[in-house]
Design an enzyme around this catalytic site. Structure first.
Site, PDB file in Angstrom:
ATOM      1  N   VAL A   1      -6.562   9.402  10.573  1.00  0.00           N
ATOM      2  CA  VAL A   1      -5.441   9.910   9.770  1.00  0.00           C
ATOM      3  C   VAL A   1      -6.014  10.446   8.455  1.00  0.00           C
ATOM      4  O   VAL A   1      -6.765   9.728   7.768  1.00  0.00           O
ATOM      5  CB  VAL A   1      -4.421   8.798   9.435  1.00  0.00           C
ATOM      6  CG1 VAL A   1      -3.141   9.406   8.855  1.00  0.00           C
ATOM      7  CG2 VAL A   1      -4.110   7.934  10.643  1.00  0.00           C
TER       8      VAL A   1
ATOM      9  N   GLY B   1       0.823  -1.214   0.000  1.00  0.00           N
ATOM     10  CA  GLY B   1       0.000   0.000   0.000  1.00  0.00           C
ATOM     11  C   GLY B   1       0.849   1.252   0.000  1.00  0.00           C
ATOM     12  O   GLY B   1       0.580   2.218   0.722  1.00  0.00           O
TER      13      GLY B   1
ATOM     14  N   TYR C   1     -15.476  -3.630   9.005  1.00  0.00           N
ATOM     15  CA  TYR C   1     -14.125  -3.032   9.024  1.00  0.00           C
ATOM     16  C   TYR C   1     -13.493  -3.285  10.395  1.00  0.00           C
ATOM     17  O   TYR C   1     -12.324  -3.703  10.472  1.00  0.00           O
ATOM     18  CB  TYR C   1     -14.174  -1.527   8.711  1.00  0.00           C
ATOM     19  CG  TYR C   1     -12.805  -0.887   8.787  1.00  0.00           C
ATOM     20  CD1 TYR C   1     -11.811  -1.212   7.860  1.00  0.00           C
ATOM     21  CD2 TYR C   1     -12.484   0.019   9.797  1.00  0.00           C
ATOM     22  CE1 TYR C   1     -10.537  -0.653   7.942  1.00  0.00           C
ATOM     23  CE2 TYR C   1     -11.214   0.587   9.881  1.00  0.00           C
ATOM     24  CZ  TYR C   1     -10.241   0.248   8.949  1.00  0.00           C
ATOM     25  OH  TYR C   1      -8.988   0.803   9.036  1.00  0.00           O
TER      26      TYR C   1
ATOM     27  N   THR D   1       1.213   3.366  -2.451  1.00  0.00           N
ATOM     28  CA  THR D   1       0.830   4.363  -3.459  1.00  0.00           C
ATOM     29  C   THR D   1       0.120   5.589  -2.885  1.00  0.00           C
ATOM     30  O   THR D   1      -0.084   6.564  -3.605  1.00  0.00           O
ATOM     31  CB  THR D   1      -0.088   3.735  -4.526  1.00  0.00           C
ATOM     32  OG1 THR D   1      -1.201   3.136  -3.844  1.00  0.00           O
ATOM     33  CG2 THR D   1       0.638   2.707  -5.357  1.00  0.00           C
TER      34      THR D   1
ATOM     35  N   ARG E   1      -1.492  -1.331  -6.362  1.00  0.00           N
ATOM     36  CA  ARG E   1      -2.113  -1.605  -7.662  1.00  0.00           C
ATOM     37  C   ARG E   1      -1.861  -0.486  -8.668  1.00  0.00           C
ATOM     38  O   ARG E   1      -1.805  -0.728  -9.858  1.00  0.00           O
ATOM     39  CB  ARG E   1      -3.625  -1.787  -7.493  1.00  0.00           C
ATOM     40  CG  ARG E   1      -4.024  -3.071  -6.827  1.00  0.00           C
ATOM     41  CD  ARG E   1      -5.480  -3.061  -6.444  1.00  0.00           C
ATOM     42  NE  ARG E   1      -5.765  -1.940  -5.539  1.00  0.00           N
ATOM     43  CZ  ARG E   1      -6.957  -1.622  -5.075  1.00  0.00           C
ATOM     44  NH1 ARG E   1      -8.005  -2.324  -5.441  1.00  0.00           N
ATOM     45  NH2 ARG E   1      -7.117  -0.597  -4.250  1.00  0.00           N
ATOM     46  N   ARG E   2      -1.741   0.769  -8.186  1.00  0.00           N
ATOM     47  CA  ARG E   2      -1.634   1.886  -9.136  1.00  0.00           C
ATOM     48  C   ARG E   2      -0.185   2.048  -9.612  1.00  0.00           C
ATOM     49  O   ARG E   2       0.649   2.683  -8.950  1.00  0.00           O
ATOM     50  CB  ARG E   2      -2.189   3.158  -8.481  1.00  0.00           C
ATOM     51  CG  ARG E   2      -3.720   3.133  -8.419  1.00  0.00           C
ATOM     52  CD  ARG E   2      -4.292   4.215  -7.567  1.00  0.00           C
ATOM     53  NE  ARG E   2      -4.095   3.987  -6.132  1.00  0.00           N
ATOM     54  CZ  ARG E   2      -4.585   4.769  -5.171  1.00  0.00           C
ATOM     55  NH1 ARG E   2      -5.278   5.836  -5.489  1.00  0.00           N
ATOM     56  NH2 ARG E   2      -4.366   4.481  -3.895  1.00  0.00           N
TER      57      ARG E   2
ATOM     58  N   THR F   1      -6.033  10.765   4.970  1.00  0.00           N
ATOM     59  CA  THR F   1      -5.442  10.142   3.772  1.00  0.00           C
ATOM     60  C   THR F   1      -6.584   9.943   2.761  1.00  0.00           C
ATOM     61  O   THR F   1      -7.637  10.535   2.909  1.00  0.00           O
ATOM     62  CB  THR F   1      -4.847   8.753   4.124  1.00  0.00           C
ATOM     63  OG1 THR F   1      -5.933   7.923   4.569  1.00  0.00           O
ATOM     64  CG2 THR F   1      -3.783   8.836   5.210  1.00  0.00           C
ATOM     65  N   GLU F   2      -6.370   9.041   1.820  1.00  0.00           N
ATOM     66  CA  GLU F   2      -7.456   8.709   0.879  1.00  0.00           C
ATOM     67  C   GLU F   2      -8.459   7.724   1.488  1.00  0.00           C
ATOM     68  O   GLU F   2      -9.413   7.294   0.828  1.00  0.00           O
ATOM     69  CB  GLU F   2      -6.869   8.138  -0.417  1.00  0.00           C
ATOM     70  CG  GLU F   2      -6.055   9.168  -1.183  1.00  0.00           C
ATOM     71  CD  GLU F   2      -5.430   8.607  -2.457  1.00  0.00           C
ATOM     72  OE1 GLU F   2      -5.850   7.530  -2.917  1.00  0.00           O
ATOM     73  OE2 GLU F   2      -4.517   9.264  -2.984  1.00  0.00           O
TER      74      GLU F   2
ATOM     75  N   SER G   1      -5.527  -0.640  13.603  1.00  0.00           N
ATOM     76  CA  SER G   1      -6.363   0.575  13.725  1.00  0.00           C
ATOM     77  C   SER G   1      -6.949   0.601  15.122  1.00  0.00           C
ATOM     78  O   SER G   1      -7.070  -0.454  15.776  1.00  0.00           O
ATOM     79  CB  SER G   1      -7.505   0.521  12.716  1.00  0.00           C
ATOM     80  OG  SER G   1      -8.443   1.552  12.950  1.00  0.00           O
TER      81      SER G   1
HETATM   82  P1  NDP Z   1      -5.086   5.056   1.660  1.00  0.00           P
HETATM   83  O1  NDP Z   1      -6.378   4.768   1.019  1.00  0.00           O
HETATM   84  O2  NDP Z   1      -4.482   6.389   1.451  1.00  0.00           O
HETATM   85  O3  NDP Z   1      -4.010   3.941   1.272  1.00  0.00           O
HETATM   86  C1  NDP Z   1      -4.359   2.592   1.143  1.00  0.00           C
HETATM   87  C2  NDP Z   1      -3.257   1.831   0.441  1.00  0.00           C
HETATM   88  O4  NDP Z   1      -3.615   0.453   0.382  1.00  0.00           O
HETATM   89  C3  NDP Z   1      -3.047   2.323  -0.987  1.00  0.00           C
HETATM   90  O5  NDP Z   1      -1.680   2.428  -1.258  1.00  0.00           O
HETATM   91  C4  NDP Z   1      -3.664   1.215  -1.819  1.00  0.00           C
HETATM   92  O6  NDP Z   1      -2.940   1.069  -3.042  1.00  0.00           O
HETATM   93  C5  NDP Z   1      -3.437  -0.015  -0.948  1.00  0.00           C
HETATM   94  N1  NDP Z   1      -4.424  -1.042  -1.285  1.00  0.00           N
HETATM   95  C6  NDP Z   1      -5.760  -0.982  -1.100  1.00  0.00           C
HETATM   96  N2  NDP Z   1      -6.354  -2.066  -1.634  1.00  0.00           N
HETATM   97  C7  NDP Z   1      -5.358  -2.825  -2.184  1.00  0.00           C
HETATM   98  C8  NDP Z   1      -5.336  -4.041  -2.903  1.00  0.00           C
HETATM   99  N3  NDP Z   1      -6.467  -4.722  -3.181  1.00  0.00           N
HETATM  100  N4  NDP Z   1      -4.155  -4.530  -3.322  1.00  0.00           N
HETATM  101  C9  NDP Z   1      -3.014  -3.853  -3.068  1.00  0.00           C
HETATM  102  N5  NDP Z   1      -2.965  -2.688  -2.396  1.00  0.00           N
HETATM  103  C10 NDP Z   1      -4.128  -2.179  -1.965  1.00  0.00           C
HETATM  104  O7  NDP Z   1      -5.331   4.801   3.233  1.00  0.00           O
HETATM  105  P2  NDP Z   1      -4.353   4.875   4.496  1.00  0.00           P
HETATM  106  O8  NDP Z   1      -2.995   5.263   4.138  1.00  0.00           O
HETATM  107  O9  NDP Z   1      -5.070   5.637   5.527  1.00  0.00           O
HETATM  108  O10 NDP Z   1      -4.407   3.338   4.934  1.00  0.00           O
HETATM  109  C11 NDP Z   1      -3.259   2.553   5.181  1.00  0.00           C
HETATM  110  C12 NDP Z   1      -3.575   1.586   6.311  1.00  0.00           C
HETATM  111  O11 NDP Z   1      -3.840   2.329   7.506  1.00  0.00           O
HETATM  112  C13 NDP Z   1      -4.803   0.718   6.077  1.00  0.00           C
HETATM  113  O12 NDP Z   1      -4.538  -0.595   6.509  1.00  0.00           O
HETATM  114  C14 NDP Z   1      -5.870   1.357   6.960  1.00  0.00           C
HETATM  115  O13 NDP Z   1      -6.846   0.452   7.356  1.00  0.00           O
HETATM  116  C15 NDP Z   1      -5.006   1.827   8.119  1.00  0.00           C
HETATM  117  N6  NDP Z   1      -5.563   2.870   8.954  1.00  0.00           N
HETATM  118  C16 NDP Z   1      -5.958   4.073   8.413  1.00  0.00           C
HETATM  119  C17 NDP Z   1      -6.484   5.043   9.236  1.00  0.00           C
HETATM  120  C18 NDP Z   1      -6.981   6.338   8.711  1.00  0.00           C
HETATM  121  O14 NDP Z   1      -7.734   7.027   9.444  1.00  0.00           O
HETATM  122  N7  NDP Z   1      -6.615   6.767   7.522  1.00  0.00           N
HETATM  123  C19 NDP Z   1      -6.576   4.830  10.681  1.00  0.00           C
HETATM  124  C20 NDP Z   1      -6.164   3.542  11.121  1.00  0.00           C
HETATM  125  C21 NDP Z   1      -5.650   2.615  10.282  1.00  0.00           C
HETATM  126  P3  NDP Z   1      -3.615   0.843  -4.484  1.00  0.00           P
HETATM  127  O15 NDP Z   1      -4.992   1.423  -4.446  1.00  0.00           O
HETATM  128  O16 NDP Z   1      -2.685   1.531  -5.432  1.00  0.00           O
HETATM  129  O17 NDP Z   1      -3.599  -0.634  -4.640  1.00  0.00           O
HETATM  130  C1  8X3 Z   2      -9.362   3.996  10.433  1.00  0.00           C
HETATM  131  C2  8X3 Z   2      -9.846   4.828  11.564  1.00  0.00           C
HETATM  132  O1  8X3 Z   2     -11.850   5.324  13.041  1.00  0.00           O
HETATM  133  O2  8X3 Z   2     -12.228   5.259  10.659  1.00  0.00           O
HETATM  134  O3  8X3 Z   2      -9.022   2.721  10.810  1.00  0.00           O
HETATM  135  O4  8X3 Z   2     -11.872   3.249  11.855  1.00  0.00           O
HETATM  136  S1  8X3 Z   2     -11.521   4.638  11.792  1.00  0.00           S
END
Ligand code: NDP
Ligand code: 8X3
Length: 252
Positions: free
Chosen positions: A185, A10, A152, A12, A35-36, A187-188, A139
């Protein structure tokens, strides 16, 4: 000194991308997956000026593709020192009886099974070498369940259990296992959760200061640079405005 090799799933966007950028500044060689492809190529071009970078383009749901990609790494890249299991997302937010089966499949297949597949293919060489570090991005949703978070939260509770299990099973081999559990956080993540609805996604991060991807990247850098005898096993990282999954102090 030989640079350590870090594998980031992940890479990207969000946390993974910020981590790749920070680790390149800190002299780690990187294997970046996602993937991207165009985003991976951009990272490879930019970060490749600082350290050695390999990119692997696969969907983490496809175990055969992961296996082929890892097997295809040149020999000098096979000895991965640190695996950062970061790829994951939420798909939807709603009550259990209105759940969408495709969303449920995506969360279980990516957040749980994808993490397992990658770990299965990368861990054996760590066991053989009696060294290594696995960092699982869980998380707060893996520590608490919140309304409408059902599947989730279940997927992240599974990550919590897997991290604890890994730590036990890999203990005799000197392999560190760290779980990092962030709160909100920016992010996307919410864009994916709400299927591209940017207004709804942005509203998640309004009227308080959420964590930035860089904050978690810095936490990851901290845990992977502790001395050999120190393992940070489990961390929850919140923005200051957050006290639990459901308590976030927002200025109206
Ligand atoms: P983003 O959506 O910004 O990033 C997610 C990443 O996961 C991307 O790089 C995406 O790459 C990759 N990904 C998703 N699906 C696939 C797939 N099928 N195959 C390969 N890669 C995949 O989110 P975050 O950076 O926030 O998330 C990163 C981690 O942090 C996750 O596990 C999320 O659950 C966790 N998290 C996030 C929080 C938040 O509030 N943002 C809080 C707590 C935990 P691509 O699409 O190019 O494949
Ligand atoms: C991402 C944070 O609170 O949306 O894991 O589940 S929350």
């Amino acid at each position: 000194m030989k640079r350590r090799i870090v594998f980031i799933s992940g890479a990207t966007s969000g946390i993974g991308k910020a981590t790749a950028e920070l680790l390149a500044d800190n002299n780690f060689n990187l294997i970046l997956a996602g993937r991207r492809l165009e985003r991976l190529e951009d990272l490879s071009q930019r970060l490749g000026k600082k350290v050695d970078v390999k990119i692997l383009n696969f969907d983490i749901r496809e175990k055969q593709d992961i296996y082929t990609a890892i097997l295809g790494l040149p020999k000098e890249w096979q000895e991965i020192d640190v695996l950062i299991n970061n790829a994951g997302n939420a798909h939807g937010l709603g009550p259990i009886h209105e759940g969408n089966l495709d969303d449920w499949d995506a969360m279980i297949d990516i957040n749980v099974k994808g993490l397992l597949y990658l770990s299965k293919y990368i861990t054996p060489q760590m066991v053989e070498r009696n060294t290594g570090h696995i960092v699982n991005i869980g998380s707060i949703a893996g520590k608490e369940v919140y309304p409408n978070g059902n599947v989730y939260c279940a997927s992240k509770h599974a990550v919590d259990a897997i991290s604890n299990g890994m730590r036990m099973d890999l203990n005799p081999y000197g392999i560190k296992v760290t779980a990092i559990n962030p709160g909100l956080v920016e992010t996307e993540f919410s864009k994916v959760r709400f299927k591209g609805d940017e207004v709804r996604a942005n509203s998640v991060y309004q009227n308080y200061k959420p964590l930035q991807a860089q904050d978690i990247a810095e936490t990851i850098l901290f845990v992977i640079t502790r001395p050999a005898h120190v393992n940070v096993s489990d961390m929850v990282v919140f923005p200051t405005a957050q006290a639990s999954s459901t308590i976030v102090y927002k200025k109206s």
